[in-house]
Design a protein around this motif. Structure first.
Motif, PDB file in Angstrom:
ATOM      1  N   ILE A   1     -32.085  19.109  95.541  1.00  0.00           N
ATOM      2  CA  ILE A   1     -33.496  18.623  95.118  1.00  0.00           C
ATOM      3  C   ILE A   1     -34.402  19.153  95.958  1.00  0.00           C
ATOM      4  O   ILE A   1     -35.336  19.605  95.716  1.00  0.00           O
ATOM      5  CB  ILE A   1     -33.526  17.016  95.205  1.00  0.00           C
ATOM      6  N   MET A   2     -34.088  19.625  97.280  1.00  0.00           N
ATOM      7  CA  MET A   2     -35.228  19.798  98.374  1.00  0.00           C
ATOM      8  C   MET A   2     -35.543  21.109  98.161  1.00  0.00           C
ATOM      9  O   MET A   2     -36.818  21.364  98.309  1.00  0.00           O
ATOM     10  CB  MET A   2     -34.193  19.843  99.798  1.00  0.00           C
TER      11      MET A   2
ATOM     12  N   ARG B   1     -25.835  21.179  91.373  1.00  0.00           N
ATOM     13  CA  ARG B   1     -27.308  21.566  91.549  1.00  0.00           C
ATOM     14  C   ARG B   1     -28.050  21.327  90.063  1.00  0.00           C
ATOM     15  O   ARG B   1     -29.085  20.686  90.279  1.00  0.00           O
ATOM     16  CB  ARG B   1     -27.487  23.062  92.042  1.00  0.00           C
ATOM     17  N   GLY B   2     -27.545  21.574  89.362  1.00  0.00           N
ATOM     18  CA  GLY B   2     -28.106  21.183  87.835  1.00  0.00           C
ATOM     19  C   GLY B   2     -28.187  19.657  87.727  1.00  0.00           C
ATOM     20  O   GLY B   2     -29.329  19.397  87.097  1.00  0.00           O
ATOM     21  N   ALA B   3     -27.003  19.068  88.024  1.00  0.00           N
ATOM     22  CA  ALA B   3     -27.252  17.755  87.733  1.00  0.00           C
ATOM     23  C   ALA B   3     -28.195  16.813  88.739  1.00  0.00           C
ATOM     24  O   ALA B   3     -28.917  16.047  87.911  1.00  0.00           O
ATOM     25  CB  ALA B   3     -25.854  17.192  88.189  1.00  0.00           C
ATOM     26  N   ALA B   4     -28.349  17.235  89.869  1.00  0.00           N
ATOM     27  CA  ALA B   4     -29.421  16.661  90.925  1.00  0.00           C
ATOM     28  C   ALA B   4     -30.693  17.215  90.322  1.00  0.00           C
ATOM     29  O   ALA B   4     -31.681  16.165  90.254  1.00  0.00           O
ATOM     30  CB  ALA B   4     -29.096  17.313  92.157  1.00  0.00           C
TER      31      ALA B   4
ATOM     32  N   LEU C   1     -41.203  15.909  95.645  1.00  0.00           N
ATOM     33  CA  LEU C   1     -41.026  14.463  95.997  1.00  0.00           C
ATOM     34  C   LEU C   1     -40.112  14.346  97.233  1.00  0.00           C
ATOM     35  O   LEU C   1     -40.219  13.497  97.963  1.00  0.00           O
ATOM     36  CB  LEU C   1     -40.677  13.443  94.869  1.00  0.00           C
ATOM     37  N   ALA C   2     -39.258  15.368  97.393  1.00  0.00           N
ATOM     38  CA  ALA C   2     -38.408  15.399  98.309  1.00  0.00           C
ATOM     39  C   ALA C   2     -39.027  15.779  99.318  1.00  0.00           C
ATOM     40  O   ALA C   2     -38.851  15.079 100.843  1.00  0.00           O
ATOM     41  CB  ALA C   2     -37.022  16.530  98.043  1.00  0.00           C
ATOM     42  N   ARG C   3     -40.007  16.579  99.389  1.00  0.00           N
ATOM     43  CA  ARG C   3     -40.966  16.956 100.556  1.00  0.00           C
ATOM     44  C   ARG C   3     -41.826  15.875 100.978  1.00  0.00           C
ATOM     45  O   ARG C   3     -42.249  15.607 102.125  1.00  0.00           O
ATOM     46  CB  ARG C   3     -41.740  18.249 100.110  1.00  0.00           C
ATOM     47  N   TYR C   4     -42.274  14.991  99.833  1.00  0.00           N
ATOM     48  CA  TYR C   4     -43.267  13.976 100.231  1.00  0.00           C
ATOM     49  C   TYR C   4     -42.335  13.109 100.921  1.00  0.00           C
ATOM     50  O   TYR C   4     -42.964  12.499 101.924  1.00  0.00           O
ATOM     51  CB  TYR C   4     -43.632  13.510  98.801  1.00  0.00           C
ATOM     52  N   VAL C   5     -41.198  12.603 100.485  1.00  0.00           N
ATOM     53  CA  VAL C   5     -40.601  11.465 101.152  1.00  0.00           C
ATOM     54  C   VAL C   5     -40.130  11.942 102.589  1.00  0.00           C
ATOM     55  O   VAL C   5     -40.185  11.279 103.587  1.00  0.00           O
ATOM     56  CB  VAL C   5     -39.460  11.061 100.154  1.00  0.00           C
ATOM     57  N   LEU C   6     -39.820  13.189 102.971  1.00  0.00           N
ATOM     58  CA  LEU C   6     -39.449  13.669 104.340  1.00  0.00           C
ATOM     59  C   LEU C   6     -40.820  13.443 105.133  1.00  0.00           C
ATOM     60  O   LEU C   6     -40.808  13.056 106.359  1.00  0.00           O
ATOM     61  CB  LEU C   6     -39.199  15.062 104.393  1.00  0.00           C
ATOM     62  N   ASP C   7     -41.896  13.748 104.573  1.00  0.00           N
ATOM     63  CA  ASP C   7     -43.284  13.814 105.223  1.00  0.00           C
ATOM     64  C   ASP C   7     -43.676  12.165 105.520  1.00  0.00           C
ATOM     65  O   ASP C   7     -44.097  11.844 106.749  1.00  0.00           O
ATOM     66  CB  ASP C   7     -44.424  14.260 104.442  1.00  0.00           C
ATOM     67  N   LEU C   8     -43.367  11.330 104.517  1.00  0.00           N
ATOM     68  CA  LEU C   8     -43.682   9.906 104.591  1.00  0.00           C
ATOM     69  C   LEU C   8     -42.783   9.404 105.989  1.00  0.00           C
ATOM     70  O   LEU C   8     -43.364   8.510 106.743  1.00  0.00           O
ATOM     71  CB  LEU C   8     -43.276   9.146 103.342  1.00  0.00           C
ATOM     72  N   ALA C   9     -41.400   9.662 105.791  1.00  0.00           N
ATOM     73  CA  ALA C   9     -40.516   9.137 106.932  1.00  0.00           C
ATOM     74  C   ALA C   9     -41.019   9.755 108.235  1.00  0.00           C
ATOM     75  O   ALA C   9     -40.835   9.269 109.215  1.00  0.00           O
ATOM     76  CB  ALA C   9     -39.228   9.787 106.584  1.00  0.00           C
TER      77      ALA C   9
END
Length: 561
Positions: free
Chosen positions: A413-414, A147-150, A504-512
């Motif tokens: 990241i989510m 988790r820390g790495a991501a 940004l994880a949420r953004y990319v899910l919304d965009l998809a």
């Protein structure tokens, strides 16, 4: 700056001018214009933008919000704002509806900027260091390290996209008590593998990987270190094992897509005298005192319940002393901001470290610490129990072998780091829309498939569409997709300002989701040439934006699935 951000700035400027014009005309009375917001309403029927300016002016203007809103609109200039209409709503909000043709500028902007689309200059070149993972090199990396790495790597990429000069750093804990225990553990395993009946040390490291380490050593040198001085044997075992563990850590993190600019040794701080110097300087400033033969930091001045030992009575510095010297070293290297990602169990260490930096003359606000909550691994609906000490834990390597690098990164990241993550192994492997990383990657692969089909059919989609062609993108699905892509620079700026890559994880899910909706309702490869051309440009733009965000998150954008 994106076209959307430019529009918002223009509207804010015109609202400010309207208030001042009304003030000069005697229609409104106020001393200072209060802070106000211009944002998207939650409900689409309320328009594209809304402001609370009239409501925050009520106290000074001594009028009702709706009356103030009417005065503001009387003096508001719409020229150059793309505003099509406006209305007063509810208790006094002013809602604005934009001319949808503003979206025609989004595709040219994306296609012209390519990989740079979305980047902003929020940081203006400030030097930032992000230190993350920094696991003790006494065993294998585990789920918490994953988790820390991501989080750390995506945060570093996000800040880079926002205009900061970023350095990634791993702090190697190769000194102190944990290395002493490591030496005792290795020695016990070494002697046991050579047939000696020796007890395992209390507080030792029980991981099975240590047995593998000494077996590998014995295969190379046999019992060469059996009958030598104990200290020499331990020194060699530690040197050999540290090198092996660090190679493993580097490779595992590299396979996860994480690459560091600096690997910093704790031992180097002791060897250079930096730890001793930091303690001496703090003692001169009156922050350290002696009691019972030990040196104590007055950490109660920084909010601690009790003072902390920094040098033991036997003269050995504590881990905290080395950590103070390390953070001083960071600022001495010229970083404007220093960001640490720590486990939530280090929460008590935050105030005292900030206090120590203040005592050494640095601005404690320039040290920012993100605390991560625990990770729970779920399989078949049950929590998988883990214990690093007992050797019963899921390693990062095992996780990646099970679900792949992309799922490992995206699932961590989510979520906000302050939230506990329940990592569902079964979901992470599922090839369905329920799996968020699969859902996003499938959108990208589908975009690539459309472009391949167009090429195979001999359809041209190069160049920037004309305004007339862009105006053909007038369906709800197309407009929503364009609007989302227009949001990206603002999303990156906000996520960087708040240090929240999960946005940004949420953004990319919304965009998809918006792309899948468009795909299911509108054909791209239609017979009408102009419409086909502009929809292919929309596909190219969406593909570019998805690729740009996935690159920040460190997730692969696959062309085929």
């Amino acid at each position: 700056m994106s076209l959307y951000e430019e529009i918002k700035e223009k509207v804010i400027a015109n609202l400010t001018n309207a208030a001042k014009t009304a003030q000069n005309a005697g229609d409104l009375t106020f001393e200072n214009l209060p802070n106000f917001v211009l944002e998207e309403p939650r409900e689409k029927q309320h328009g594209d933008l809304a402001t609370n300016l009239a409501m925050v002016l009520t106290k000074q203007a001594r009028k009702s919000p709706r009356e103030i809103a009417g005065i503001l609109l009387k003096h508001f200039q719409t020229e150059g704002t793309w505003i099509q209409s406006h209305e007063i709503a509810g208790p006094g909000f002013i809602n604005f509806k934009l001319d949808p043709t503003w979206l025609t500028g989004v595709i040219p902007q994306i296609l012209n900027q390519g990989e740079d689309y979305g980047k902003v200059n929020l940081g203006q070149g400030q030097k930032v260091q992000v230190e993350f993972v920094s696991a003790n090199p006494t065993g294998l990396l585990h789920m918490g390290n994953a988790r820390g790495a991501a989080l750390g790597d995506s945060l570093a990429s996000l800040l880079t996209a926002a205009g900061y000069e970023v350095s990634r750093e791993f702090y190697i804990n190769d000194a102190g008590n944990q290395i002493h225990n490591f030496a005792l553990s290795l020695e016990a395993r070494y002697l046991q593998q050579l047939g000696q009946d020796v007890p395992f040390p209390e507080g030792g490291y029980h991981g099975e990987d240590l047995i593998d380490t000494v077996k590998g050593l014995i295969a190379k040198v046999g019992d060469k270190y059996l009958n030598i001085e104990v200290e020499l044997r331990r020194e060699f075992l530690v040197r050999y094992a540290l090198e092996e563990k660090l190679i493993n850590i580097r490779q595992t993190l590299a396979d996860m897509g994480v690459h560091y600019d600096v690997w910093f040794s704790e031992q180097s701080l002791h060897d250079s005298g930096a730890v001793k110097k930091a303690m001496e300087d703090m003692e001169k400033q009156g922050y350290i005192y002696e009691k019972e033969g030990a040196l104590w930091l007055k950490s109660t001045l920084f909010g601690d319940e009790k003072d902390e030992v920094v040098v033991r009575s036997n003269g050995t510095p504590t881990y905290f002393a080395a950590d103070i010297a390390y953070h001083r070293n960071k600022f001495e290297r010229g970083f404007d901001r220093v960001i640490n990602i720590w486990g939530a169990d280090h929460h008590g260490h935050v105030a005292r470290m900030k206090g120590a930096m203040s005592a050494l003359g640095y601005n404690p606000d320039n040290l920012q610490i993100i605390l991560m909550q625990l990770v729970r691994l779920i399989q078949d609906g049950e929590v998988v129990r883990m214990s690093k000490r007992s050797g019963q834990y899921i390693t990062l390597r095992e996780l990646m072998e099970e679900v792949g690098k992309d799922a490992a990164r995206f699932f961590f990241i989510m979520r906000d780091p302050d939230s506990t993550v329940e990592f569902d192994l079964d979901l992470a492997k599922a090839e369905s829309s329920d799996n968020p990383v699969y859902y996003v990657q499938y959108a990208y692969a589908r975009l690539c498939s459309i472009l391949r089909q167009a090429e195979e059919s001999g359809y041209s989609y190069s160049g920037i569409p004309t305004k007339e062609e862009l105006a053909l993108l007038n369906s709800t699905e197309e407009q929503e997709l364009l609007k989302k892509m227009a949001d990206l620079p603002g999303e990156i700026a906000t996520a960087a300002r708040l240090m929240e890559p999960h946005r940004l994880a949420r953004y990319v899910l919304d965009l998809a989701a918006l792309f899948h909706s468009f795909y299911n309702s509108q054909r791209v490869l239609v017979d009408e040439e102009d419409l086909r051309k502009v929809r292919l440009a929309l596909v190219c733009s969406t593909k570019q934006v998805l690729a740009n965000v996935l690159a920040i998150l460190g997730v692969t954008a696959p062309e085929r699935m």
